[in-house]
Scaffold this active site. Structure first.
Site, PDB file in Angstrom:
ATOM      1  N   ARG A 111     -30.193  36.960  -2.896  1.00 48.87           N
ATOM      2  CA  ARG A 111     -30.732  35.839  -3.663  1.00 48.87           C
ATOM      3  C   ARG A 111     -31.497  36.312  -4.866  1.00 48.87           C
ATOM      4  O   ARG A 111     -32.061  37.386  -4.869  1.00 48.87           O
ATOM      5  CB  ARG A 111     -31.705  35.040  -2.796  1.00 48.87           C
ATOM      6  CG  ARG A 111     -31.062  34.450  -1.585  1.00 48.87           C
ATOM      7  CD  ARG A 111     -32.077  33.667  -0.786  1.00 48.87           C
ATOM      8  NE  ARG A 111     -31.424  33.130   0.413  1.00 48.87           N
ATOM      9  CZ  ARG A 111     -31.904  32.137   1.139  1.00 48.87           C
ATOM     10  NH1 ARG A 111     -33.062  31.593   0.824  1.00 48.87           N
ATOM     11  NH2 ARG A 111     -31.241  31.703   2.190  1.00 48.87           N
ATOM     12  N   ASP A 126     -34.610  34.450  -7.240  1.00 47.39           N
ATOM     13  CA  ASP A 126     -35.489  33.266  -7.262  1.00 47.39           C
ATOM     14  C   ASP A 126     -35.181  32.324  -8.411  1.00 47.39           C
ATOM     15  O   ASP A 126     -34.555  32.725  -9.393  1.00 47.39           O
ATOM     16  CB  ASP A 126     -36.947  33.699  -7.488  1.00 47.39           C
ATOM     17  CG  ASP A 126     -37.516  34.470  -6.329  1.00 47.39           C
ATOM     18  OD1 ASP A 126     -36.887  34.493  -5.259  1.00 47.39           O
ATOM     19  OD2 ASP A 126     -38.601  35.064  -6.507  1.00 47.39           O
ATOM     20  N   ARG A 180     -41.620  41.046  -8.331  1.00 44.64           N
ATOM     21  CA  ARG A 180     -42.596  40.329  -9.153  1.00 44.64           C
ATOM     22  C   ARG A 180     -44.039  40.694  -8.783  1.00 44.64           C
ATOM     23  O   ARG A 180     -44.912  40.724  -9.653  1.00 44.64           O
ATOM     24  CB  ARG A 180     -42.372  38.817  -9.043  1.00 44.64           C
ATOM     25  CG  ARG A 180     -41.084  38.378  -9.743  1.00 44.64           C
ATOM     26  CD  ARG A 180     -40.699  36.963  -9.415  1.00 44.64           C
ATOM     27  NE  ARG A 180     -41.738  36.017  -9.761  1.00 44.64           N
ATOM     28  CZ  ARG A 180     -41.715  34.729  -9.429  1.00 44.64           C
ATOM     29  NH1 ARG A 180     -40.683  34.246  -8.729  1.00 44.64           N
ATOM     30  NH2 ARG A 180     -42.683  33.933  -9.780  1.00 44.64           N
TER      31      ARG A 180
END
Lengths: 249, 249
Positions: A52, A54, A199
């Protein structure tokens, strides 16, 4: 049934991420691909992504694969799919791969880049494509901190994953901090990443670069294993999935 | 009353242009600046721009000036204004200039750049900031055609201005066609530009670059003076107002 591998670039700005999540309202890239492929090939297509990304995160080269009955020349499929997709998603390549290839299970390593634009005043053309910091960051301090993240560690402090009992140990093969003109780029290569890990690494290194934290604190964060020990989570628009490496296809 | 000169960068994507036009619905940059300056300074501010830019056109350095009663240090005004403005408009500098300075009347020359991204498939991150051409363009042919535009000519064929009796003669001081990595950049410097002139020049040069027109046709277009003789009008998102030159401030 041919197994097709896709390499995909996307501008994540308008999307709720690769896969359907809580970010309702915005379309997700995987579902859009499946919808367009299903229409194009006339059969229900399931797309498997390498993992995935985000909401708001970009990809220079996300990888995915799907199986289909129709036999179509890969280059032609690539062109037709690009015509069917919105212009913020582009198929960079399509190729027939061996039947056993699985874009997620076979991924050996992934590289992410986090882009910081240091111009003051902020550049109006890069807002969607980087995090903008209006002050100097110490490259040297960031490099020192980054070096402490390389290796196999429990990255629990660098993740917002809910405690579902799964391992939070990952290996970072390489982490570099590089000045590119007015930008600072953090590149991280690892065997896998926890939810929000890149992040939080980027945000923590930015805090170190500003002088708000010492580079050595990284060691305490890794040892402590609690999210509150690590730094800020840098915003999604600075993050790019740059490459997914496979050993054999 | 201090006379303040501003140098402004903006991402034109979300705007109906510098000045209010038929493009209702989207805000215009001049009005937004006036609104924020009026609120900031507590007096009605009128902003004079160096000239209009169309809906969707960007600026690296638009210039404008305004007079105000309040005496405020220019650097402080610049910072406060940037805090008050949306992030797609940035004041690059503010300075007190002599009272007679007029950003439009005193402009001696302007430089525009038109950006073409040649990557195939199209890059997802440059869509808003250039025109994307999926094929090769001959730099040599475009240069030949561009050279014929340099000088003082009647540019009526390169404009969509309505015949309001005003002169359509302008001087192009310089026109360059330069390859920059995967991009082609057309830079034009002149003493003034007619409505849509740079976009029609860019579109015509692109047609020449594709091989759809001969470079020599430029001479016929200039002589004929009819819009239908010149080429296609290239889209707004590739165009940048790069610089406005003044002799003395």
């Amino acid at each position: 049934m041919p197994n097709i591998k896709l390499v995909i670039a996307y501008d994540g700005t308008g999307y709720g991420g690769w896969q359907r999540t809580a970010n309702a309202g915005k379309p997700c890239i995987q579902a859009l691909l499946e919808e367009r492929l299903t229409a194009l090939l006339g059969e229900t297509i399931h797309v498997i992504g390498s993992g995935r990304t985000d909401a708001g995160v970009h990809a220079l080269a996300q990888t995915a694969n799907f199986r289909c009955r129709v036999r179509k020349e890969a280059g032609e499929l690539c062109r037709e799919l690009n015509r069917a997709l919105p212009e913020d998603i582009r198929i960079r390549s399509a190729e027939v791969v061996k039947n056993s290839f699985h874009s997620r299970y076979d991924a050996a390593a992934k590289t992410y880049e986090y882009h910081i634009d240091l111009r003051n005043p902020a550049n109006v053309f890069t807002r969607r494509y980087c995090y903008q910091e209006q002050g100097e960051l110490s490259e040297e301090r960031m490099r020192k901190a980054g070096a402490l993240l390389i290796g196999t560690h429990d990255f629990a402090a660098f993740s917002t994953s809910r405690g579902d009992g799964r391992s939070t140990v990952r290996t970072i093969y390489d982490l570099s901090v590089e000045r590119r003109g007015d930008a600072m780029v953090i590149a991280v290569t690892g065997n896998g990443f926890l939810y929000h890990m890149v992040r939080i690494i980027a945000g923590t290194l930015i805090e170190v670069g500003r002088g708000e934290r010492r580079p050595e604190e990284i060691t305490e964060m890794l040892a402590g294993g609690t999210r509150s020990l690590a730094g800020w989570m840098a915003p999604a628009q600075g993050l790019y999935l740059k490459e997914v490496q496979y050993e054999h296809i």
